[in-house]
Design a protein around this motif. Structure first.
Motif, PDB file in Angstrom:
ATOM      1  N   VAL A  72       0.872  -1.169   0.000  1.00  0.00           N
ATOM      2  CA  VAL A  72       0.000   0.000   0.000  1.00  0.00           C
ATOM      3  C   VAL A  72       0.910   1.220   0.000  1.00  0.00           C
ATOM      4  CG1 VAL A  72      -1.725   1.276   1.323  1.00  0.00           C
ATOM      5  CG2 VAL A  72      -1.788  -1.231   1.282  1.00  0.00           C
TER       6      VAL A  72
ATOM      7  N   ARG B 171      -2.752  10.291  -2.995  1.00  0.00           N
ATOM      8  CA  ARG B 171      -3.258   9.264  -3.895  1.00  0.00           C
ATOM      9  C   ARG B 171      -2.727   7.951  -3.353  1.00  0.00           C
ATOM     10  NH1 ARG B 171      -2.768  11.569 -10.051  1.00  0.00           N
ATOM     11  NH2 ARG B 171      -3.712  13.587  -9.579  1.00  0.00           N
TER      12      ARG B 171
ATOM     13  N   THR C 254      -2.005   3.846  -4.034  1.00  0.00           N
ATOM     14  CA  THR C 254      -1.887   2.735  -4.975  1.00  0.00           C
ATOM     15  C   THR C 254      -1.714   1.446  -4.192  1.00  0.00           C
ATOM     16  OG1 THR C 254       0.522   2.953  -5.203  1.00  0.00           O
ATOM     17  CG2 THR C 254      -0.851   4.177  -6.778  1.00  0.00           C
ATOM     18  N   VAL C 255      -2.098   0.321  -4.823  1.00  0.00           N
ATOM     19  CA  VAL C 255      -1.996  -0.996  -4.187  1.00  0.00           C
ATOM     20  C   VAL C 255      -1.404  -1.962  -5.194  1.00  0.00           C
ATOM     21  CG1 VAL C 255      -3.259  -2.867  -3.072  1.00  0.00           C
ATOM     22  CG2 VAL C 255      -4.021  -0.505  -2.757  1.00  0.00           C
ATOM     23  N   GLN C 256      -0.385  -2.711  -4.758  1.00  0.00           N
ATOM     24  CA  GLN C 256       0.266  -3.706  -5.614  1.00  0.00           C
ATOM     25  C   GLN C 256       0.234  -5.061  -4.913  1.00  0.00           C
ATOM     26  OE1 GLN C 256       4.354  -2.788  -6.421  1.00  0.00           O
ATOM     27  NE2 GLN C 256       4.680  -4.615  -7.635  1.00  0.00           N
TER      28      GLN C 256
ATOM     29  N   VAL D  16      -5.464  -7.648  -7.321  1.00  0.00           N
ATOM     30  CA  VAL D  16      -5.819  -6.234  -7.294  1.00  0.00           C
ATOM     31  C   VAL D  16      -6.166  -5.763  -8.706  1.00  0.00           C
ATOM     32  CG1 VAL D  16      -4.951  -3.916  -6.784  1.00  0.00           C
ATOM     33  CG2 VAL D  16      -4.295  -5.836  -5.323  1.00  0.00           C
TER      34      VAL D  16
ATOM     35  N   ARG E  70      -6.510  -0.780 -12.117  1.00  0.00           N
ATOM     36  CA  ARG E  70      -6.636   0.665 -11.906  1.00  0.00           C
ATOM     37  C   ARG E  70      -6.015   1.125 -10.590  1.00  0.00           C
ATOM     38  NH1 ARG E  70     -13.065   1.379 -10.648  1.00  0.00           N
ATOM     39  NH2 ARG E  70     -13.036   0.132  -8.762  1.00  0.00           N
ATOM     40  N   TYR E  71      -5.862   0.225  -9.617  1.00  0.00           N
ATOM     41  CA  TYR E  71      -5.270   0.599  -8.331  1.00  0.00           C
ATOM     42  C   TYR E  71      -3.741   0.603  -8.364  1.00  0.00           C
ATOM     43  CZ  TYR E  71      -9.963   0.003  -6.494  1.00  0.00           C
ATOM     44  OH  TYR E  71     -11.305   0.119  -6.265  1.00  0.00           O
TER      45      TYR E  71
ATOM     46  N   THR F 249      -5.593   5.550 -10.192  1.00  0.00           N
ATOM     47  CA  THR F 249      -6.190   5.072  -8.941  1.00  0.00           C
ATOM     48  C   THR F 249      -7.343   5.972  -8.487  1.00  0.00           C
ATOM     49  OG1 THR F 249      -5.788   4.415  -6.651  1.00  0.00           O
ATOM     50  CG2 THR F 249      -4.505   6.278  -7.462  1.00  0.00           C
TER      51      THR F 249
ATOM     52  N   LEU G  22      -8.426   5.896  -5.469  1.00  0.00           N
ATOM     53  CA  LEU G  22      -8.254   6.085  -4.025  1.00  0.00           C
ATOM     54  C   LEU G  22      -7.568   7.410  -3.723  1.00  0.00           C
ATOM     55  CD1 LEU G  22      -7.075   2.522  -2.939  1.00  0.00           C
ATOM     56  CD2 LEU G  22      -9.336   3.541  -2.623  1.00  0.00           C
TER      57      LEU G  22
ATOM     58  N   LEU H 193      -9.035   0.701   3.570  1.00  0.00           N
ATOM     59  CA  LEU H 193      -9.122   0.794   2.120  1.00  0.00           C
ATOM     60  C   LEU H 193      -9.969  -0.344   1.589  1.00  0.00           C
ATOM     61  CD1 LEU H 193      -5.334   1.513   1.486  1.00  0.00           C
ATOM     62  CD2 LEU H 193      -7.191   3.200   1.539  1.00  0.00           C
TER      63      LEU H 193
ATOM     64  N   LEU I 161     -11.300  -2.012  -1.861  1.00  0.00           N
ATOM     65  CA  LEU I 161     -11.177  -2.079  -3.315  1.00  0.00           C
ATOM     66  C   LEU I 161     -12.380  -2.803  -3.877  1.00  0.00           C
ATOM     67  CD1 LEU I 161      -7.435  -3.180  -3.628  1.00  0.00           C
ATOM     68  CD2 LEU I 161      -8.366  -0.889  -3.228  1.00  0.00           C
TER      69      LEU I 161
END
Length: 172
Positions: free
Chosen positions: A64, A106, A108-110, A144, A147-148, A154, A156, A169, A171
């Motif tokens: 995250v 912003r 992002t999640v990987q 995931v 788009r995240y 993202t 978010l 969070l 998703l």
């Protein structure tokens, strides 16, 4: 205090020079003492923790990242955290200090458990024990949605406020 050496009578030129030196000393003193009084300092980082979920289910082994919004009040480094087996994360700044910059971010999640099935080699000590005929790792698609992953795409957006807080969070 400065000591001026003068040769001859103190005329208008000498008074002008004395004033100039006095102004210069005051400016240097102001610049030297400014950091002691907090001029230009960022607010201390806020403690941020939360849970990452996909469609209501916790996601483990995900990175995250909170990145300050460009042009917004959040200034400073980005923060990251890795989710545990129940989806919980705790943010750390890029210098490993706990927390996140105060302001809008912003997020992002990987998915760190995703695998392309390609064997990667760095030809270092890690690869020394690998056999050439070993099977490739299994392909694991990211849990995931794409788009995240992108800072640009993202959806978010979260605001980090001063002090400790929980930012969950979800998703979809």
């Amino acid at each position: 205090m400065s000591v001026f050496l003068r040769c001859g009578p103190a005329g208008p030129s000498a008074r002008w020079e004395a004033r100039l030196w006095l102004l210069l000393e005051a400016a240097c003193l102001t610049m030297a003492l400014g950091p002691l009084f907090g001029c230009g300092r960022r607010p201390p980082p806020a403690t941020v923790e939360g849970t990452l979920r996909l469609n209501g289910e916790p996601l483990d082994n995900c990175l995250v990242s909170f990145l300050p919004e460009p042009g917004q009040e959040a200034k400073g480094p980005h923060s990251t955290g890795v989710t545990d087996r129940v989806g919980a994360y705790r943010l750390r700044l890029d210098n490993q200090q706990e927390g996140a910059a105060v302001g809008r971010h912003r997020v992002t999640v990987q998915d760190l458990s995703a695998s392309s099935g390609v064997v990667r080699r760095d030809h270092g000590t890690v690869d020394a024990d690998m056999k050439e005929d070993s099977p490739p790792p299994p392909v694991r698609r990211s849990r995931v949605p794409p788009r995240y992953l992108s800072l640009k795409d993202t959806p978010l957006r979260k605001e980090v406020k001063a002090g400790p807080q929980v930012i969950d969070l979800d998703l979809r």
